[in-house]
Motif scaffolding. Structure first.
Motif, PDB file in Angstrom:
ATOM      1  N   ILE B  81      52.570  -8.816  61.362  1.00 46.05           N
ATOM      2  CA  ILE B  81      51.215  -8.880  60.801  1.00 46.05           C
ATOM      3  C   ILE B  81      50.443  -7.613  61.166  1.00 46.05           C
ATOM      4  N   LEU B  82      50.605  -7.160  62.415  1.00 46.23           N
ATOM      5  CA  LEU B  82      49.936  -5.922  62.815  1.00 46.23           C
ATOM      6  C   LEU B  82      50.452  -4.744  61.992  1.00 46.23           C
ATOM      7  N   GLY B  83      51.778  -4.716  61.787  1.00 51.39           N
ATOM      8  CA  GLY B  83      52.363  -3.651  60.960  1.00 51.39           C
ATOM      9  C   GLY B  83      51.785  -3.683  59.556  1.00 51.39           C
ATOM     10  N   HIS B  84      51.645  -4.882  59.012  1.00 54.00           N
ATOM     11  CA  HIS B  84      51.087  -5.040  57.671  1.00 54.00           C
ATOM     12  C   HIS B  84      49.637  -4.549  57.639  1.00 54.00           C
ATOM     13  N   LEU B  85      48.871  -4.914  58.655  1.00 53.55           N
ATOM     14  CA  LEU B  85      47.459  -4.499  58.686  1.00 53.55           C
ATOM     15  C   LEU B  85      47.327  -2.978  58.746  1.00 53.55           C
ATOM     16  N   ILE B  86      48.206  -2.349  59.527  1.00 54.14           N
ATOM     17  CA  ILE B  86      48.156  -0.880  59.601  1.00 54.14           C
ATOM     18  C   ILE B  86      48.495  -0.282  58.237  1.00 54.14           C
ATOM     19  N   ALA B  87      49.564  -0.805  57.616  1.00 52.02           N
ATOM     20  CA  ALA B  87      50.002  -0.254  56.330  1.00 52.02           C
ATOM     21  C   ALA B  87      48.953  -0.441  55.234  1.00 52.02           C
ATOM     22  N   MET B  88      48.219  -1.532  55.286  1.00 49.75           N
ATOM     23  CA  MET B  88      47.256  -1.812  54.205  1.00 49.75           C
ATOM     24  C   MET B  88      45.825  -1.397  54.554  1.00 49.75           C
ATOM     25  N   PHE B  89      45.629  -0.757  55.703  1.00 53.96           N
ATOM     26  CA  PHE B  89      44.268  -0.449  56.137  1.00 53.96           C
ATOM     27  C   PHE B  89      43.452   0.311  55.074  1.00 53.96           C
ATOM     28  N   PRO B  90      44.035   1.313  54.380  1.00 52.68           N
ATOM     29  CA  PRO B  90      43.247   1.987  53.328  1.00 52.68           C
ATOM     30  C   PRO B  90      42.788   1.029  52.224  1.00 52.68           C
ATOM     31  N   ASP B  91      43.509  -0.050  51.994  1.00 54.07           N
ATOM     32  CA  ASP B  91      43.054  -1.019  50.991  1.00 54.07           C
ATOM     33  C   ASP B  91      41.832  -1.792  51.482  1.00 54.07           C
ATOM     34  N   ILE B  92      41.758  -1.988  52.788  1.00 55.22           N
ATOM     35  CA  ILE B  92      40.550  -2.614  53.356  1.00 55.22           C
ATOM     36  C   ILE B  92      39.366  -1.668  53.162  1.00 55.22           C
ATOM     37  N   LEU B  93      39.611  -0.363  53.381  1.00 57.85           N
ATOM     38  CA  LEU B  93      38.549   0.622  53.146  1.00 57.85           C
ATOM     39  C   LEU B  93      38.163   0.647  51.670  1.00 57.85           C
ATOM     40  N   PHE B  94      39.159   0.532  50.796  1.00 56.62           N
ATOM     41  CA  PHE B  94      38.878   0.570  49.354  1.00 56.62           C
ATOM     42  C   PHE B  94      37.955  -0.577  48.960  1.00 56.62           C
ATOM     43  N   ALA B  95      38.202  -1.729  49.517  1.00 50.47           N
ATOM     44  CA  ALA B  95      37.356  -2.889  49.211  1.00 50.47           C
ATOM     45  C   ALA B  95      35.916  -2.660  49.680  1.00 50.47           C
ATOM     46  N   GLN B  96      35.754  -1.711  50.621  1.00 45.95           N
ATOM     47  CA  GLN B  96      34.396  -1.364  51.091  1.00 45.95           C
ATOM     48  C   GLN B  96      33.827  -0.170  50.318  1.00 45.95           C
TER      49      GLN B  96
END
Lengths: 174, 153
Positions: B81-96
Motif C-alpha cells: 500500500i505504501l508502494g502504491h501511495l508513492i507511485a500514485m502521489f502525483p495523481d493525488i496532487l493532480f486531484a488538488q
C-alpha cells in the motif's frame, strides 16, 4: 528453550499467489471490457495529465477568426450533438480563464460566449492531434492551446463535462 | 480426551488467521478508497499501473528484508500500500489542481510507467513475478526463535 516456528510454506504460499493472480487478472479484464467506444484504444494517451506529450506541441490552426489568438490561451472542445447540452452547461458554469470553442460534427445551437464550429469531416480534430476513438467516429475530447497558439495538450475524454476542473488544471499548467 | 497442545495450536492458528483476515479487509478497503480517489484521471487505467508498480517495488524490498532477517516482514500488507501511495502521489496532487510534470517520474516512474510496452498487462506480469519471488523467499527461510520472542508476537 527454543521453539522453531516456520513461516507459511508450500500450498499456502501457492494459494496466496493464485488468489491474487486470478483476482487481479479478473479485475484487469473487467476494466478493459468497461472501456467505451469513445475511449482511446491506448489508455496511456487518454487524460495523461501532462503537457507536451509527443507529438505535441504543434501549431494550432485557427478554429475561428479569434480562436486561438496570440496572448490568450484557448480550449477547443470536440463533442457530439448528443453531448453538447451537458458540455455547454459545464462550460458556462466552469468559468474557464481562456477563449473557448466547441467543435461538433454538425452545426449546433449557441453556447454562451463559446465559439461554435461545425466540422463534418473531422479535419480540425486531426490537426489538433486528437486520436481516433476505439470505436471509430468523430473524437470527443479537448485540446488546450497556449498564448503562443501552440497545442500543448490534447486528449479524448467522453466525460469532460463531469470533470471540467481537469481542464482548469491543464490551463493553469501552461 | 482433548489433546491440549494440539487444541491450543488450533486456537492460535485460528486467531492468527482472523487477524490476517482483518488486515486483508483493511488493505482492500484502503485500495478501494484509492481507486475512488481518482477524480482527475481515468481510474480504470491509472490505478492498475500504479498499484502494480508500487506493489512490485515493495515486494522486491520485502523479499530482500525477509531474506536478511530470515523472517517475513512485519505488516506485509502495509508495504504494497505504501508502494502504491508513492507511485500514485502525483495523481493525488493532480486531484488538488497540480498537473503532472516530467520530474514526477521520481515517484516510481509515475509518467513513464504508463507507456511500458504491453501497458498494464506487462505490469500485471511483473507484479506476479515479484509476488512469486517474495513468496519463494518466504518458503525458503527458517529461523529458530526464543519462546519469549514468540510470546511477544
Amino acid at each position: 528453550m527454543t521453539i522453531t516456528r516456520h513461516p507459511p510454506t508450500g500450498r499456502g504460499l501457492v494459494a496466496v499467489w493464485l488468489v491474487l493472480a486470478v483476482g487481479l487478472g479478473a479485475l484487469l479484464l473487467v476494466a478493459g471490457v468497461a472501456e467505451g467506444p469513445l475511449d482511446d484504444a491506448d489508455q496511456a494517451r487518454q487524460r495523461p495529465g501532462v503537457l507536451d506529450l509527443a507529438p505535441l506541441p504543434t501549431s494550432a490552426v485557427p478554429v475561428t477568426d479569434s480562436v486561438p489568438r496570440s496572448g490568450r490561451p484557448a480550449v477547443v472542445f470536440f463533442t457530439s450533438s448528443e453531448r453538447l447540452d451537458g458540455l455547454c452547461a459545464a462550460v458556462r458554469a466552469g468559468e474557464l480563464d481562456a477563449d473557448v470553442a466547441i467543435v461538433t460534427p454538425a452545426a449546433g445551437p449557441t453556447c454562451g460566449t463559446a465559439a461554435m464550429v461545425a466540422d463534418p469531416a473531422g479535419r480540425l480534430a486531426a490537426t489538433y492531434q486528437l486520436r481516433q476513438p476505439d470505436g471509430g467516429g468523430p473524437p470527443v475530447g479537448y485540446a488546450v492551446v497556449d498564448a503562443q497558439r501552440r497545442v500543448r495538450y490534447a486528449t479524448l475524454d467522453p466525460t469532460t463535462a463531469e470533470h471540467l476542473f481537469e481542464v482548469r488544471t491543464m490551463l493553469a499548467a501552461l | 480426551m482433548t489433546d491440549q497442545p494440539s487444541y491450543r495450536r488450533r486456537v492460535s492458528d485460528t486467531a492468527a488467521a482472523l487477524r490476517l483476515c482483518l488486515w486483508c479487509l483493511l488493505a482492500v478497503a484502503v485500495e478501494i478508497a484509492l481507486f475512488l480517489s481518482y477524480r482527475g484521471h481515468d481510474s480504470r487505467f491509472h490505478w492498475f499501473t500504479h498499484f502494480f508498480v508500487g506493489a512490485s517495488a515493495a515486494l522486491l524490498i520485502m523479499a530482500v528484508v525477509a531474506w536478511r532477517q530470515r523472517w517475513p516482514v512485519r505488516y506485509p500488507l502495509i508495504w504494497p500500500i505504501l508502494g502504491h501511495l508513492i507511485a500514485m502521489f502525483p495523481d493525488i496532487l493532480f486531484a488538488q489542481g497540480i498537473a503532472h510534470q516530467r520530474w514526477m517520474d521520481v515517484f516510481l516512474g509515475h509518467l513513464n510507467t504508463h507507456f511500458m510496452p504491453g501497458r498494464n498487462l506487462t505490469w500485471y506480469l511483473v507484479f506476479l513475478a515479484a509476488l512469486g519471488f517474495y513468496l519463494a523467499v518466504l518458503g525458503r527461510i527458517r529461523r529458530p526463535l526464543p519462546a519469549a520472542a514468540l510470546g511477544a508476537r
